[in-house]
Motif scaffolding. Structure first.
Motif, PDB file in Angstrom:
ATOM      1  N   SER A 257       0.641  -1.299   0.120  1.00 47.45           N
ATOM      2  CA  SER A 257      -0.025  -0.004   0.001  1.00 47.45           C
ATOM      3  C   SER A 257       0.764   1.188  -0.004  1.00 47.45           C
ATOM      4  O   SER A 257       0.325   2.498  -0.249  1.00 47.45           O
ATOM      5  CB  SER A 257      -0.928  -0.151   1.094  1.00 47.45           C
ATOM      6  N   THR A 322      -2.634   5.762   7.026  1.00 46.38           N
ATOM      7  CA  THR A 322      -3.949   6.081   6.703  1.00 46.38           C
ATOM      8  C   THR A 322      -4.600   7.480   6.678  1.00 46.38           C
ATOM      9  O   THR A 322      -3.837   8.528   7.080  1.00 46.38           O
ATOM     10  CB  THR A 322      -4.975   5.313   7.640  1.00 46.38           C
ATOM     11  N   SER A 330      -9.093   4.431   5.137  1.00 47.14           N
ATOM     12  CA  SER A 330      -8.221   4.073   4.071  1.00 47.14           C
ATOM     13  C   SER A 330      -6.882   4.698   4.051  1.00 47.14           C
ATOM     14  O   SER A 330      -6.859   5.533   4.709  1.00 47.14           O
ATOM     15  CB  SER A 330      -9.206   4.614   2.651  1.00 47.14           C
ATOM     16  N   ARG A 401      -6.042  12.665  -5.879  1.00 48.06           N
ATOM     17  CA  ARG A 401      -7.021  11.304  -5.812  1.00 48.06           C
ATOM     18  C   ARG A 401      -7.737  11.210  -6.841  1.00 48.06           C
ATOM     19  O   ARG A 401      -8.380  12.189  -7.454  1.00 48.06           O
ATOM     20  CB  ARG A 401      -7.760  11.602  -4.325  1.00 48.06           C
TER      21      ARG A 401
END
Length: 412
Positions: A257, A322, A330, A401
């Motif tokens: 991640s 996160t 997330s 994003r």
């Protein structure tokens, strides 16, 4: 009765006369006296023998008398008997293409003499007028024999006491000696190093290669060889046109991640604006941030404060965490280097503008922050700041994003 007797007598007489007549007509079929049990079947007619001999000879025109004939003892040879019993000679057949088969009794004479191979072989180079070429092995052997070898000569190989014979000769290499710095003292000659020196130099070179850093310009490596993709190269070219100060840093990878495939370290923008501290982000957010500063922030400060921007203090760039550092949330865009947080703006006049909620009478600061915050939605997909939530009360958050709907979240 008598007639019947005569007819019976005629039959045996007829049978007797037939072989008599055949014997009389055969002529030369009378067997000789010296037949030793070979039987009558071994006799051949003289006419057949003479014809066969003539056929075998062909058109050579040879004389039949050349064939010797053996006669029995006490008997004179005649022409018929000579033709009847020729003696066959067992002669060896000549080899194909030999002088004997071709009927040549003497060796062929060329214009320059007999075709004979010299004792030392045929020298093709001499025949073509080419000078003799000295081989490498022969050249080294001659140098060793004359004591002029350019390499180390060792004697006693295979024994317990090998010894070096003489010293290697020097080779005139003035330019090479100057570049390498190994020229002999007092002359302009470069001495050929021995194996030990060469081995030491090789070890030093290998040690240096082992500590070589990443290439300064990874854009030169083709993408097919694991180099930078074309999109990343194009992005960096746009940063250079914008006057951005950055450098490529090694790949950042921390689990599935977190990480940046092709990160850059942003240290400055056009106009001498410093980024404090330097931010590690991806190239895309760097380009968007540079355009926002150049086209929105700097013009707004000059309008309201008559001064440009000296420095921008960032509070967070790449960070493997996160969203808002909350457990169970997330992953943040900071974990991919796709976001940057701004906490303070310093003008060239020395004035520092902190990113926070301003008082009622701070008209210029409130106008500046409101304008740059609203204009930033043209460059970023997410804009958060004071008033958005309690997590962004003291800084601006900008990220790129990606959303399937193309929605831009700008909390003004």
């Amino acid at each position: 009765m008598s007639i019947a007797f005569v007819s019976r007598l005629r039959r045996p007489l007829g049978l007797f006369l037939i072989p008599v007549l055949l014997a009389a007509c055969s002529g030369g079929l009378t067997p000789p006296d010296d037949i030793d049990g070979a039987g009558v079947g071994a006799i051949r007619p003289a006419t057949d023998v003479s014809r066969r001999q003539t056929d075998d000879m062909g058109d050579t025109g040879g004389d039949l008398t050349a064939y010797p004939v053996e006669e029995p003892a006490g008997r004179v040879a005649t022409a018929d008997t000579a033709m009847m019993t020729p003696v066959m000679e067992n002669k060896r057949l000549p080899m194909i293409d030999s002088d004997e088969a071709m009927g040549i009794s003497q060796p062929v004479q060329a214009s320059s003499g007999v075709l004979t191979v010299p004792e030392g072989g045929v020298n093709m180079d001499e025949g073509l007028g080419v000078e003799r070429v000295e081989g490498l092995a022969e050249s080294q052997a001659n140098e060793i024999a004359e004591g002029n070898a350019t390499q180390v000569v060792v004697d006693g190989i295979g024994t317990d006491t090998p010894q070096q014979v003489g010293q290697p000769d020097t080779i005139p290499m003035t330019e090479a000696g100057t570049e390498l710095g190994t020229a002999a003292d007092g002359d302009d000659y470069l001495r050929v190093p021995d194996k030990a020196t060469t081995r030491r130099h090789k070890v030093v070179e290998e040690d240096q290669v082992a500590f070589l850093p990443r290439l300064n310009n990874p854009m030169q490596i083709p993408e097919t060889m694991g180099g930078m993709p074309a999109s990343e190269k194009a992005c960096r070219q746009r940063l250079q046109k914008l006057g951005v100060k950055f450098r490529d840093v090694p790949r950042i990878s921390k689990g599935r991640s977190c990480g940046i495939a092709w990160p850059v370290e942003l240290s400055g923008l056009s106009g001498g604006i410093q980024i404090k501290p330097a931010a590690q982000v991806n190239c895309q957010i760097t380009e968007a941030f540079a355009r926002w500063v150049k086209q929105e922030l700097v013009p707004s400060t000059r309008t309201r404060y008559l001064s440009g921007v000296s420095a921008i203090h960032q509070m967070s760039s790449y960070s493997c965490r996160t969203m808002n550092s909350q457990r169970g949330a997330s992953m943040s865009e900071h974990a991919k280097g796709n976001a940057i947080d701004v906490g303070k703006i310093v003008l060239k006049s020395g004035k520092a503008i902190t990113i926070e909620k301003k008082g009622f009478f701070a008209f210029r600061e409130k106008g500046l922050l409101k304008s740059v915050r609203s204009d930033s939605c043209k460059y970023f997909s997410t804009v958060l700041g004071p008033g958005s939530d309690r997590y962004h009360k003291d800084h601006f958050h900008f990220d790129l994003r990606a959303r399937n709907s193309g929605y831009r979240h700008c909390s003004l």
